[in-house]
Write a protein that holds these residues in place. Structure first.
Motif, mmCIF file in Angstrom:
data_model
loop_
_atom_site.group_PDB
_atom_site.id
_atom_site.type_symbol
_atom_site.label_atom_id
_atom_site.label_comp_id
_atom_site.label_asym_id
_atom_site.label_seq_id
_atom_site.Cartn_x
_atom_site.Cartn_y
_atom_site.Cartn_z
ATOM 1 N N UNK A 141 56.326 41.935 40.312
ATOM 2 C CA UNK A 141 55.063 41.541 39.671
ATOM 3 C C UNK A 141 55.172 41.675 38.155
ATOM 4 N N UNK A 142 54.938 40.570 37.456
ATOM 5 C CA UNK A 142 54.951 40.592 35.996
ATOM 6 C C UNK A 142 53.614 41.109 35.460
ATOM 7 N N UNK A 143 52.511 40.602 36.025
ATOM 8 C CA UNK A 143 51.191 41.038 35.559
ATOM 9 C C UNK A 143 50.137 40.784 36.622
ATOM 10 N N UNK A 144 49.032 41.488 36.453
ATOM 11 C CA UNK A 144 47.860 41.325 37.311
ATOM 12 C C UNK A 144 46.661 41.470 36.397
ATOM 13 N N UNK A 145 45.737 40.510 36.464
ATOM 14 C CA UNK A 145 44.597 40.552 35.558
ATOM 15 C C UNK A 145 43.361 39.905 36.164
ATOM 16 N N UNK A 146 42.214 40.433 35.798
ATOM 17 C CA UNK A 146 40.947 39.830 36.192
ATOM 18 C C UNK A 146 40.702 38.668 35.243
ATOM 19 N N UNK A 147 40.497 37.484 35.800
ATOM 20 C CA UNK A 147 40.253 36.322 34.943
ATOM 21 C C UNK A 147 38.809 35.848 35.023
ATOM 22 N N UNK A 148 38.062 36.422 35.982
ATOM 23 C CA UNK A 148 36.649 36.085 36.096
ATOM 24 C C UNK A 148 35.941 37.247 36.786
ATOM 25 N N UNK A 149 34.826 37.680 36.231
ATOM 26 C CA UNK A 149 34.047 38.741 36.838
ATOM 27 C C UNK A 149 34.359 40.118 36.265
ATOM 28 N N UNK A 150 33.812 41.147 36.926
ATOM 29 C CA UNK A 150 33.930 42.519 36.443
ATOM 30 C C UNK A 150 34.841 43.398 37.299
ATOM 31 N N UNK A 151 35.562 42.780 38.241
ATOM 32 C CA UNK A 151 36.445 43.543 39.129
ATOM 33 C C UNK A 151 35.830 43.829 40.483
ATOM 34 N N UNK A 152 34.539 43.549 40.635
ATOM 35 C CA UNK A 152 33.863 43.747 41.909
ATOM 36 C C UNK A 152 33.873 42.477 42.738
ATOM 37 N N UNK A 153 33.154 42.486 43.861
ATOM 38 C CA UNK A 153 33.076 41.287 44.697
ATOM 39 C C UNK A 153 32.680 40.056 43.892
ATOM 40 N N UNK A 154 33.362 38.960 44.176
ATOM 41 C CA UNK A 154 33.149 37.712 43.452
ATOM 42 C C UNK A 154 34.125 37.511 42.305
#
Length: 149
Positions: free
Chosen positions: A30-43
């Motif tokens: 894994x090179x990276x992992x990132x939230x691209x939409x939302x706050x990290x919760x459901x959705x």
């Protein structure tokens, strides 16, 4: 799978702090992992980028369930090379069950949604499961080697 790592630590590493932990624990995959939409919760939608030379470039998944009290995490892969032009999506529902010895049992249910009447080859599923198991074991080893993580 079973682990000697407590359920709350594995859940936190995989569901809550994956953007930090997974690239450190599995830099070979894994090179990276990132939230691209939302706050990290459901959705919310996350993008996981694999290292160069990997079979896949990236996947995007949507968080469906995030239950901190019951250590339950559900998400659906909605985009990326892992869908192999034959799948609409792959849903995962995971649960970390504490064991009396202080470790946990990691339970995962996968559901594959194919495009049309396409059948999935068992070898393709086996390869994906083996890769997921390898990343899980890398996270487990990282947590054991870094008790403060």
């Amino acid at each position: 799978m079973t682990s000697t790592v407590p359920a709350h630590r594995l859940f936190k590493a995989i569901a809550l702090e994956s953007d930090i932990i997974i690239p450190k624990a599995a830099p070979h995959a894994i090179k990276s992992s990132e939230i691209i939409e939302g706050d990290g919760g459901p959705g919310s939608i996350k993008k996981i980028t694999f290292v160069e030379g990997s079979q896949f470039k990236f996947v995007k998944h949507k968080i469906e369930v995030l239950d901190k009290e019951n250590f339950t995490y559900g998400y659906t892969i909605i985009e990326g090379c892992a869908l192999m032009h034959t799948l609409e999506k792959i849903s995962y529902h995971t649960k970390f069950v504490p064991t009396p010895d202080g470790g946990c049992i990691f339970k995962a249910i996968r559901k594959y949604y194919t495009k049309g009447d396409i059948e999935i080859k068992k070898d393709d599923l086996k390869t994906g499961k083996e890769k997921a198991r390898g990343i899980f074991k890398a996270i487990e080893a990282y947590l054991l080697a870094n008790p403060d993580a």
